[in-house]
Scaffold this motif. Sequence first.
Motif, PDB file in Angstrom:
ATOM      1  N   ILE A 152      82.467   2.253  35.653  1.00 40.72           N
ATOM      2  CA  ILE A 152      81.991   1.265  36.636  1.00 40.72           C
ATOM      3  C   ILE A 152      83.060   0.221  36.923  1.00 40.72           C
ATOM      4  N   LEU A 153      83.670  -0.323  35.882  1.00 38.37           N
ATOM      5  CA  LEU A 153      84.697  -1.345  36.092  1.00 38.37           C
ATOM      6  C   LEU A 153      85.917  -0.773  36.812  1.00 38.37           C
ATOM      7  N   TRP A 201      68.442   2.554  31.116  1.00 43.18           N
ATOM      8  CA  TRP A 201      69.344   3.507  30.471  1.00 43.18           C
ATOM      9  C   TRP A 201      68.726   4.000  29.165  1.00 43.18           C
ATOM     10  N   LYS A 202      68.768   5.331  28.964  1.00 46.35           N
ATOM     11  CA  LYS A 202      68.201   5.944  27.766  1.00 46.35           C
ATOM     12  C   LYS A 202      69.333   6.453  26.878  1.00 46.35           C
ATOM     13  N   ALA A 207      69.849   5.458  36.797  1.00 42.15           N
ATOM     14  CA  ALA A 207      70.161   4.085  36.380  1.00 42.15           C
ATOM     15  C   ALA A 207      71.497   3.631  36.957  1.00 42.15           C
ATOM     16  N   ILE A 208      72.487   4.520  36.987  1.00 46.09           N
ATOM     17  CA  ILE A 208      73.791   4.155  37.564  1.00 46.09           C
ATOM     18  C   ILE A 208      73.645   3.848  39.049  1.00 46.09           C
ATOM     19  N   ARG A 228      71.292   2.379  40.429  1.00 44.43           N
ATOM     20  CA  ARG A 228      70.718   1.045  40.626  1.00 44.43           C
ATOM     21  C   ARG A 228      71.832   0.005  40.704  1.00 44.43           C
ATOM     22  N   TYR A 229      73.001   0.358  40.240  1.00 42.01           N
ATOM     23  CA  TYR A 229      74.171  -0.527  40.355  1.00 42.01           C
ATOM     24  C   TYR A 229      74.723  -0.445  41.771  1.00 42.01           C
ATOM     25  N   ASN A 230      74.776   0.745  42.297  1.00 45.12           N
ATOM     26  CA  ASN A 230      75.184   0.992  43.678  1.00 45.12           C
ATOM     27  C   ASN A 230      74.395   2.203  44.150  1.00 45.12           C
ATOM     28  N   TRP A 231      73.589   2.029  45.177  1.00 47.47           N
ATOM     29  CA  TRP A 231      72.608   3.048  45.546  1.00 47.47           C
ATOM     30  C   TRP A 231      73.270   4.221  46.261  1.00 47.47           C
ATOM     31  N   SER A 232      74.081   4.958  45.532  1.00 38.31           N
ATOM     32  CA  SER A 232      74.795   6.092  46.099  1.00 38.31           C
ATOM     33  C   SER A 232      75.040   7.128  45.017  1.00 38.31           C
ATOM     34  N   SER A 233      74.652   8.368  45.280  1.00 33.27           N
ATOM     35  CA  SER A 233      74.909   9.439  44.322  1.00 33.27           C
ATOM     36  C   SER A 233      76.404   9.734  44.231  1.00 33.27           C
ATOM     37  N   TYR A 234      77.140   9.508  45.312  1.00 28.77           N
ATOM     38  CA  TYR A 234      78.589   9.706  45.300  1.00 28.77           C
ATOM     39  C   TYR A 234      79.237   8.682  44.369  1.00 28.77           C
ATOM     40  N   TYR A 235      78.766   7.443  44.457  1.00 28.54           N
ATOM     41  CA  TYR A 235      79.257   6.389  43.569  1.00 28.54           C
ATOM     42  C   TYR A 235      78.985   6.755  42.116  1.00 28.54           C
ATOM     43  N   ALA A 236      77.759   7.179  41.833  1.00 25.56           N
ATOM     44  CA  ALA A 236      77.391   7.499  40.455  1.00 25.56           C
ATOM     45  C   ALA A 236      78.264   8.614  39.895  1.00 25.56           C
ATOM     46  N   MET A 237      78.506   9.645  40.672  1.00 24.23           N
ATOM     47  CA  MET A 237      79.332  10.748  40.184  1.00 24.23           C
ATOM     48  C   MET A 237      80.778  10.301  39.989  1.00 24.23           C
TER      49      MET A 237
END
Length: 385
Positions: free
Chosen positions: A145-146, A259-260, A336-337, A339-348
């Motif tokens: 993320i950072l 987060w689990k 959960a990721i 929720r930080y930025n609402w994008s599946s591309y961002y999460a991946m």
Amino acid sequence: MTDRFKNAIILIAMIAQFSPAFAKKHPKKPTATAITVREERLATAATMYAHRPEAMAFADDLAERRDLDREAVRAAIAQARRLPQVERLILPPPTAQAKNWRAYRARFIEPVRVAAGLRFWRAHADTLARAEAETGVPAEIIVGILGVETIWGQQMGTFRVIDTLATLAFDFPAAHPRATARQAFFRDELEQFLTRAQRTGTDPLQPRGSYAGAMGMPQFMPSSVAKYAVDFDGDGTVDLNTPADAIGSVAHYLRAFGWKPGVPTHFQVELHATPAQLDALLAPDILPSFSAARLAELGATPEPAAQSYGGPLALVELQNGGDAPSYVLGTENFYAITRYNWSSYYAMAVIELGLAVRKAWEAHARSTQTANEPVATAAEPRRER
């Protein structure tokens, strides 16, 4: 009243001197230099919110509702400047661009950024390990993320936060498809920002961030700073420009959004669904909604590890321009990721960048361990592991 707010009031008074009413009372033949200076000051004054009644009314209302120093809030908003560049940047692109996961991924998972991530991990390994132990959020997710947000603090934004938030609170572009809702959002963020500044005794004119008002290494909006930022280094203040507080705050944020610990972010999937089945699979978007058995019934066969996973899953589609899309099965941690930025591309991108940096960190640790091992001699043979 603090000195900085007294100075603010003096500045407003100086700007008022260049109004038409003041000029009539104090006629004077200006020189060419004086005209230039006067025009520059008038241009500056025209962009400041000191002369906007709705901005001053907002300040008065905020001060009353939050029990803040009224003059201090008015002085802060009075010095905020409208930024047309921010109004342009907040608008969606004029023409829709085809999504391309491979191109998006290439922006983040590349050697220079991975090397920078390794340096960050090496410098803050103990803090990352503590954050993971306390929250269950893996170090590589925090690092990812950072790294995606600011390249570990290298690019945190250059706009004054007071200017960006005021611009979007009072002059949000009407051309935006969700202008009303977004303007309300930024008014709330401006309120959070000014409230925190006054209650922590910090100067609201100093923080800088993105064109949307996001701040620090993790690019938190003011409301997220208020809810999720933590003093992870124990120095008595929350400073998201410092690695320790940024690391702890990201971990705390993800933990707060469900987060689990120990759960993977995603699984692989083999897709052989009909068009109708695919529509049904994608209907919940990235919200985990299906069991592994139900996915198989709809033509999406999970990998073996996912078939024994008991939690809900989502079929995540990642488009690749004109090529066939990529698919994965997202878990609640993938969600959960987002929720930080609402994008599946961002999460991946976060997941894969974090994994790449972790691999580099593990390789570095192995090489360091090998280099520190004693050299075998005839008297003391090297032991096999």
